[in-house]
Design a protein around this motif. Structure first.
Motif, PDB file in Angstrom:
ATOM      1  N   LEU A  96     -13.207   6.231   1.258  1.00  0.00           N
ATOM      2  CA  LEU A  96     -12.027   6.107   1.793  1.00  0.00           C
ATOM      3  C   LEU A  96     -12.069   6.704   3.380  1.00  0.00           C
ATOM      4  O   LEU A  96     -12.409   7.942   3.511  1.00  0.00           O
ATOM      5  CB  LEU A  96     -11.167   6.768   0.945  1.00  0.00           C
ATOM      6  CG  LEU A  96      -9.565   6.805   1.633  1.00  0.00           C
ATOM      7  CD1 LEU A  96      -8.967   5.524   1.573  1.00  0.00           C
ATOM      8  CD2 LEU A  96      -8.863   7.811   0.969  1.00  0.00           C
ATOM      9  N   ASP A  97     -11.786   6.126   4.091  1.00  0.00           N
ATOM     10  CA  ASP A  97     -11.606   6.635   5.696  1.00  0.00           C
ATOM     11  C   ASP A  97      -9.871   6.764   5.797  1.00  0.00           C
ATOM     12  O   ASP A  97      -9.118   5.915   5.990  1.00  0.00           O
ATOM     13  CB  ASP A  97     -11.922   5.542   6.813  1.00  0.00           C
ATOM     14  CG  ASP A  97     -11.923   6.097   8.042  1.00  0.00           C
ATOM     15  OD1 ASP A  97     -11.522   7.307   8.151  1.00  0.00           O
ATOM     16  OD2 ASP A  97     -11.969   5.451   9.035  1.00  0.00           O
ATOM     17  N   PRO A  98      -9.742   8.066   5.793  1.00  0.00           N
ATOM     18  CA  PRO A  98      -8.193   8.388   5.957  1.00  0.00           C
ATOM     19  C   PRO A  98      -7.444   7.640   7.180  1.00  0.00           C
ATOM     20  O   PRO A  98      -6.316   7.452   7.142  1.00  0.00           O
ATOM     21  CB  PRO A  98      -8.088  10.047   6.093  1.00  0.00           C
ATOM     22  CG  PRO A  98      -9.206  10.563   5.507  1.00  0.00           C
ATOM     23  CD  PRO A  98     -10.328   9.365   5.835  1.00  0.00           C
ATOM     24  N   PHE A  99      -8.444   7.452   8.317  1.00  0.00           N
ATOM     25  CA  PHE A  99      -7.810   6.809   9.565  1.00  0.00           C
ATOM     26  C   PHE A  99      -7.433   5.411   9.317  1.00  0.00           C
ATOM     27  O   PHE A  99      -6.730   4.590   9.813  1.00  0.00           O
ATOM     28  CB  PHE A  99      -9.133   6.782  10.555  1.00  0.00           C
ATOM     29  CG  PHE A  99      -8.701   6.172  11.944  1.00  0.00           C
ATOM     30  CD1 PHE A  99      -8.707   7.219  12.754  1.00  0.00           C
ATOM     31  CD2 PHE A  99      -8.511   5.020  12.226  1.00  0.00           C
ATOM     32  CE1 PHE A  99      -8.302   6.925  14.297  1.00  0.00           C
ATOM     33  CE2 PHE A  99      -8.065   4.724  13.469  1.00  0.00           C
ATOM     34  CZ  PHE A  99      -8.173   5.716  14.205  1.00  0.00           C
ATOM     35  N   GLU A 100      -7.892   4.762   8.050  1.00  0.00           N
ATOM     36  CA  GLU A 100      -7.128   3.435   7.496  1.00  0.00           C
ATOM     37  C   GLU A 100      -6.099   3.386   7.078  1.00  0.00           C
ATOM     38  O   GLU A 100      -4.995   2.546   6.759  1.00  0.00           O
ATOM     39  CB  GLU A 100      -8.291   2.719   6.551  1.00  0.00           C
ATOM     40  CG  GLU A 100      -9.786   2.594   7.284  1.00  0.00           C
ATOM     41  CD  GLU A 100      -9.761   0.978   7.257  1.00  0.00           C
ATOM     42  OE1 GLU A 100      -8.908   0.204   7.629  1.00  0.00           O
ATOM     43  OE2 GLU A 100     -11.073   0.581   6.979  1.00  0.00           O
ATOM     44  N   VAL A 101      -5.536   4.566   6.357  1.00  0.00           N
ATOM     45  CA  VAL A 101      -4.179   4.743   5.643  1.00  0.00           C
ATOM     46  C   VAL A 101      -3.005   4.514   6.523  1.00  0.00           C
ATOM     47  O   VAL A 101      -2.673   5.295   7.419  1.00  0.00           O
ATOM     48  CB  VAL A 101      -4.372   5.776   4.876  1.00  0.00           C
ATOM     49  CG1 VAL A 101      -3.034   5.969   3.883  1.00  0.00           C
ATOM     50  CG2 VAL A 101      -5.565   5.979   3.924  1.00  0.00           C
ATOM     51  N   TYR A 102      -2.233   3.547   6.214  1.00  0.00           N
ATOM     52  CA  TYR A 102      -0.999   3.250   6.928  1.00  0.00           C
ATOM     53  C   TYR A 102       0.381   3.836   6.081  1.00  0.00           C
ATOM     54  O   TYR A 102       1.256   4.371   6.636  1.00  0.00           O
ATOM     55  CB  TYR A 102      -0.769   1.947   7.535  1.00  0.00           C
ATOM     56  CG  TYR A 102       0.572   1.526   8.045  1.00  0.00           C
ATOM     57  CD1 TYR A 102       0.898   2.382   9.143  1.00  0.00           C
ATOM     58  CD2 TYR A 102       1.417   0.838   7.257  1.00  0.00           C
ATOM     59  CE1 TYR A 102       2.268   2.150   9.818  1.00  0.00           C
ATOM     60  CE2 TYR A 102       2.777   0.490   7.832  1.00  0.00           C
ATOM     61  CZ  TYR A 102       3.168   1.405   9.351  1.00  0.00           C
ATOM     62  OH  TYR A 102       4.291   1.033   9.635  1.00  0.00           O
ATOM     63  N   ALA A 103       0.355   3.347   4.893  1.00  0.00           N
ATOM     64  CA  ALA A 103       1.130   3.581   4.068  1.00  0.00           C
ATOM     65  C   ALA A 103       0.761   4.211   2.602  1.00  0.00           C
ATOM     66  O   ALA A 103      -0.368   3.867   2.160  1.00  0.00           O
ATOM     67  CB  ALA A 103       2.228   2.547   3.949  1.00  0.00           C
ATOM     68  N   VAL A 104       1.621   4.996   2.015  1.00  0.00           N
ATOM     69  CA  VAL A 104       1.324   5.293   0.684  1.00  0.00           C
ATOM     70  C   VAL A 104       2.555   4.846  -0.388  1.00  0.00           C
ATOM     71  O   VAL A 104       3.563   5.091   0.008  1.00  0.00           O
ATOM     72  CB  VAL A 104       1.065   7.008   0.644  1.00  0.00           C
ATOM     73  CG1 VAL A 104       0.740   7.582  -0.751  1.00  0.00           C
ATOM     74  CG2 VAL A 104       0.331   7.486   1.544  1.00  0.00           C
ATOM     75  N   ARG A 105       1.975   4.602  -1.574  1.00  0.00           N
ATOM     76  CA  ARG A 105       2.907   4.036  -2.340  1.00  0.00           C
ATOM     77  C   ARG A 105       2.590   5.379  -3.834  1.00  0.00           C
ATOM     78  O   ARG A 105       1.652   5.217  -4.248  1.00  0.00           O
ATOM     79  CB  ARG A 105       2.920   2.770  -2.996  1.00  0.00           C
ATOM     80  CG  ARG A 105       3.765   2.426  -4.050  1.00  0.00           C
ATOM     81  CD  ARG A 105       3.729   0.543  -4.089  1.00  0.00           C
ATOM     82  NE  ARG A 105       4.172   0.105  -2.642  1.00  0.00           N
ATOM     83  CZ  ARG A 105       3.858  -1.286  -2.362  1.00  0.00           C
ATOM     84  NH1 ARG A 105       3.158  -1.977  -3.331  1.00  0.00           N
ATOM     85  NH2 ARG A 105       4.085  -1.667  -1.153  1.00  0.00           N
ATOM     86  N   MET A 106       3.928   5.629  -4.207  1.00  0.00           N
ATOM     87  CA  MET A 106       3.749   6.635  -5.431  1.00  0.00           C
ATOM     88  C   MET A 106       4.562   6.412  -6.475  1.00  0.00           C
ATOM     89  O   MET A 106       5.861   6.013  -6.440  1.00  0.00           O
ATOM     90  CB  MET A 106       4.191   7.926  -4.876  1.00  0.00           C
ATOM     91  CG  MET A 106       3.324   8.529  -3.683  1.00  0.00           C
ATOM     92  SD  MET A 106       3.969  10.142  -2.893  1.00  0.00           S
ATOM     93  CE  MET A 106       5.313   9.244  -1.692  1.00  0.00           C
ATOM     94  N   TRP A 107       4.041   6.284  -7.709  1.00  0.00           N
ATOM     95  CA  TRP A 107       4.833   5.957  -9.055  1.00  0.00           C
ATOM     96  C   TRP A 107       4.826   7.379  -9.688  1.00  0.00           C
ATOM     97  O   TRP A 107       3.856   7.829 -10.318  1.00  0.00           O
ATOM     98  CB  TRP A 107       3.889   5.181  -9.803  1.00  0.00           C
ATOM     99  CG  TRP A 107       4.043   3.708  -9.186  1.00  0.00           C
ATOM    100  CD1 TRP A 107       4.857   2.767  -9.646  1.00  0.00           C
ATOM    101  CD2 TRP A 107       3.108   2.915  -8.462  1.00  0.00           C
ATOM    102  NE1 TRP A 107       4.238   1.683  -9.200  1.00  0.00           N
ATOM    103  CE2 TRP A 107       3.392   1.798  -8.229  1.00  0.00           C
ATOM    104  CE3 TRP A 107       1.836   3.459  -7.415  1.00  0.00           C
ATOM    105  CZ2 TRP A 107       2.617   0.960  -7.284  1.00  0.00           C
ATOM    106  CZ3 TRP A 107       1.522   2.744  -6.829  1.00  0.00           C
ATOM    107  CH2 TRP A 107       1.623   1.546  -6.612  1.00  0.00           C
ATOM    108  N   PRO A 108       6.044   8.143  -9.552  1.00  0.00           N
ATOM    109  CA  PRO A 108       6.370   9.150 -10.230  1.00  0.00           C
ATOM    110  C   PRO A 108       6.333   9.054 -11.792  1.00  0.00           C
ATOM    111  O   PRO A 108       7.091   8.073 -12.209  1.00  0.00           O
ATOM    112  CB  PRO A 108       7.566  10.022  -9.653  1.00  0.00           C
ATOM    113  CG  PRO A 108       8.335   8.910  -9.357  1.00  0.00           C
ATOM    114  CD  PRO A 108       7.297   7.865  -8.775  1.00  0.00           C
ATOM    115  N   LEU A 109       5.672  10.051 -12.616  1.00  0.00           N
ATOM    116  CA  LEU A 109       5.768   9.708 -14.020  1.00  0.00           C
ATOM    117  C   LEU A 109       6.212  11.147 -14.623  1.00  0.00           C
ATOM    118  O   LEU A 109       5.381  12.004 -15.427  1.00  0.00           O
ATOM    119  CB  LEU A 109       4.303   9.378 -14.470  1.00  0.00           C
ATOM    120  CG  LEU A 109       3.877   8.079 -14.093  1.00  0.00           C
ATOM    121  CD1 LEU A 109       2.297   7.970 -14.441  1.00  0.00           C
ATOM    122  CD2 LEU A 109       4.754   6.787 -14.460  1.00  0.00           C
ATOM    123  N   PRO A 110       7.555  11.358 -14.780  1.00  0.00           N
ATOM    124  CA  PRO A 110       8.008  12.604 -15.490  1.00  0.00           C
ATOM    125  C   PRO A 110       7.724  12.599 -16.891  1.00  0.00           C
ATOM    126  O   PRO A 110       7.565  13.596 -17.320  1.00  0.00           O
ATOM    127  CB  PRO A 110       9.481  12.753 -15.240  1.00  0.00           C
ATOM    128  CG  PRO A 110       9.768  11.283 -14.832  1.00  0.00           C
ATOM    129  CD  PRO A 110       8.627  10.455 -13.957  1.00  0.00           C
TER     130      PRO A 110
END
Length: 242
Positions: A96-110
Motif C-alpha cells: 500500500l502506498d499511502p499517497f494513493e489513498v484519497y478516501a476512507v470508508r469505515m464500517w463501525p461494529l459496536p
C-alpha cells in the motif's frame, strides 16, 4: 538572465534543525484528524474515530477500492499506522502506498466491540470477508491489493451503512491526483515491491498483489495516453520547431 555567481546572495539558508512537518504532511494529517471527527452513525454523538471495532477500506482517486482491513482498536489508531508514517506491514512491504489513498470508508461494529476480547478477531473476520468480497466484485480489476488470504466466511446481513471520508484536502488535490504523478508513484511502488519479492521468500498473495498493481499501472497509463490522443504536447511541439 545572468547566471548567479558565488558572491550573489540569492540562496536562502535552510533550517536543518526545524521539527516542522512538510506542508503536504501537515495538511494530510489535519484532514485525517477532521475526517475522524465525523459522527458514528451507530453511536450518535460520538466520533467515528473512537469506534472500537470495525472494517475499513481505502479508495484511490478513481474510486477504486485498493485495500481492506479490520481493527479491534479505535479507527483513529489503526488508520494512523497506515496513513501517517507509523508502523504498518502493508506499507513496509510496499503493498500500500499511502499517497494513493484519497478516501476512507469505515464500517463501525459496536456489536463486535461488545464481545469478549478473545472473540472479536473471529467475528471481525466474518465482516472483513463480506466487505472484501463486495469491493472486489465492484473493482474493475476484480481484486484489491491485500496480500493476505481472506478466508471465506459465513454471510452476514447486519453490516451497517459505512461512513466515507476524504483525506486529501483541496489545497493539494490537483498535484496528488495528477495522472502523471500517480503513474510515477505507482511505477515506483511496483519496483520496490518487486525488489522486496526478489530478496525474500514471500507468499503467493504478495505475488498476486504485484500482478494487480501492474494491471492498475497499465490501466492508468493507457487511460492517460488515450485522453491525450490527438492533443499536441507543447513541449514536444517546441522541440520539433527547434
Amino acid at each position: 538572465m545572468t547566471n548567479p555567481t558565488a558572491d550573489e546572495s540569492i540562496f536562502k539558508g535552510v533550517d536543518l534543525t526545524s521539527t516542522q512537518l512538510s506542508r503536504d504532511v501537515e495538511l494530510i494529517r489535519k484532514a485525517i484528524g477532521e475526517a475522524l471527527k465525523v459522527e458514528d452513525p451507530t453511536q450518535p454523538g460520538k466520533p467515528i474515530g473512537k469506534a472500537k471495532a470495525g472494517i475499513y477500506a481505502f479508495f484511490d482517486f478513481d474510486g477504486e477500492p485498493i485495500y481492506v482491513g479490520q481493527t479491534a482498536e479505535q479507527f483513529s489508531a489503526r488508520l494512523g499506522r497506515h496513513l501517517t508514517g507509523m508502523r504498518s506491514d502493508s506499507v513496509a512491504k510496499f503493498v500500500l502506498d499511502p499517497f494513493e489513498v484519497y478516501a476512507v470508508r469505515m464500517w463501525p461494529l459496536p456489536q463486535v466491540a461488545a464481545l469478549p476480547r478473545g472473540e472479536r478477531r473471529a467475528r471481525l473476520d466474518v465482516y472483513e470477508y463480506k466487505v472484501h468480497a463486495m469491493l472486489a466484485e465492484q473493482s474493475k480489476f476484480g481484486a484489491v491489493l491485500n496480500e493476505g488470504t481472506i478466508t471465506p466466511q459465513e454471510d452476514v446481513d447486519d453490516l451497517p451503512e459505512p461512513v466515507t471520508v476524504v483525506i486529501v484536502p483541496d489545497e493539494i488535490f490537483a498535484e496528488r491526483a495528477h495522472p502523471d504523478v500517480r503513474i510515477a508513484r505507482r511505477a515506483q511502488t511496483i519496483s520496490l515491491l518487486a525488489r522486496h519479492i526478489s530478496e525474500r521468500k514471500v507468499s503467493k498473495g504478495l505475488r498476486r498483489t504485484l500482478l494487480v498493481q501492474s494491471e492498475r499501472l497499465q490501466d492508468l497509463a493507457a487511460r492517460r495516453s488515450a485522453a491525450l490522443a490527438g492533443t499536441e504536447d507543447p513541449a514536444e511541439a517546441e522541440v520539433a520547431e527547434d
